[in-house]
Scaffold this motif. Structure first.
Motif, short mmCIF file in Angstrom:
data_model
loop_
_atom_site.label_atom_id
_atom_site.label_comp_id
_atom_site.label_asym_id
_atom_site.label_seq_id
_atom_site.Cartn_x
_atom_site.Cartn_y
_atom_site.Cartn_z
N MET A 294 39.59 39.41 43.04
CA MET A 294 39.32 38.68 44.41
C MET A 294 40.98 38.34 44.80
SD MET A 294 37.40 35.20 44.65
CE MET A 294 37.80 33.87 46.12
N ALA A 295 41.01 38.52 46.21
CA ALA A 295 42.32 38.40 46.70
C ALA A 295 42.92 36.97 46.62
CB ALA A 295 42.22 38.74 48.03
N ARG A 296 43.99 36.77 46.50
CA ARG A 296 44.58 35.29 46.25
C ARG A 296 44.71 34.80 47.76
NH1 ARG A 296 43.91 33.69 41.51
NH2 ARG A 296 45.42 32.03 42.11
N ILE A 297 44.63 33.46 47.98
CA ILE A 297 44.88 32.95 49.10
C ILE A 297 46.26 32.72 49.48
CG2 ILE A 297 44.56 30.77 50.51
CD1 ILE A 297 41.88 30.40 49.24
N LYS A 298 46.81 33.04 50.64
CA LYS A 298 48.18 32.83 51.04
C LYS A 298 48.06 32.20 52.19
CE LYS A 298 49.81 36.88 48.74
NZ LYS A 298 50.16 37.50 47.66
N LEU A 299 48.59 30.94 52.33
CA LEU A 299 48.59 30.01 53.45
C LEU A 299 50.30 30.01 53.79
CD1 LEU A 299 46.38 27.09 52.49
CD2 LEU A 299 45.97 29.19 53.94
#
Length: 143
Positions: free
Chosen positions: A1-6
């Motif tokens: 699963m892709a990491r969340i990048k904010l």
């Protein structure tokens, strides 16, 4: 699963409040728990709205409802650190937008988390999404 990048621009934030990490906010790993951080984000959002004279729900039953939440943790926080919560609003659409948060340690400025809450305006009596009130858009869309 892709990491969340904010990532948010500095000018997205135009309100701040500070809150201490309480002993009851600490989890089994002895640092600030994610459930406690989410509660603190909700408190920061409520303080933002109060500061600008916006009620969570108006007399007609129209208010803000959270549609999603994304949080990017950057470091641990511990009891009894004081945290600085910067809050802003971005990405307006017909029905809502995003509350954005930058959480840092008040003393050192060390990043703790970035987060965003998607929101829409909701008629709690009719149980339906409604367009953003023009008064809200006028107050915040130009920030």
């Amino acid at each position: 699963m892709a990491r969340i990048k904010l990532s948010f621009p500095d000018d997205a934030f135009y309100f701040e409040t500070k809150m201490p990490v309480r002993i009851t906010d600490i989890n089994g790993a002895n640092h600030l728990g994610n459930d406690a951080l989410i509660s603190m984000l909700s408190e920061a959002r409520a303080q933002f709205l109060v500061n600008y004279g916006v009620q969570e729900a108006d007399k007609d039953g129209v208010g803000i409802i959270v549609t999603d939440l994304a949080t990017m943790y950057q470091s641990e926080s511990f009891f009894p650190e004081m945290l600085r919560f910067e809050v802003g609003l971005v990405d307006f659409n017909k029905y809502g937008g995003d509350f954005v948060f930058r959480v840092t340690k008040a003393e050192s400025g060390q990043p703790v988390a970035l987060a965003k809450y998607g929101f829409v305006f909701f008629n709690y009596q009719r149980k339906s999404v409604v367009p953003m009130p023009e008064s809200f858009r006028a107050r915040f869309a130009g920030h």
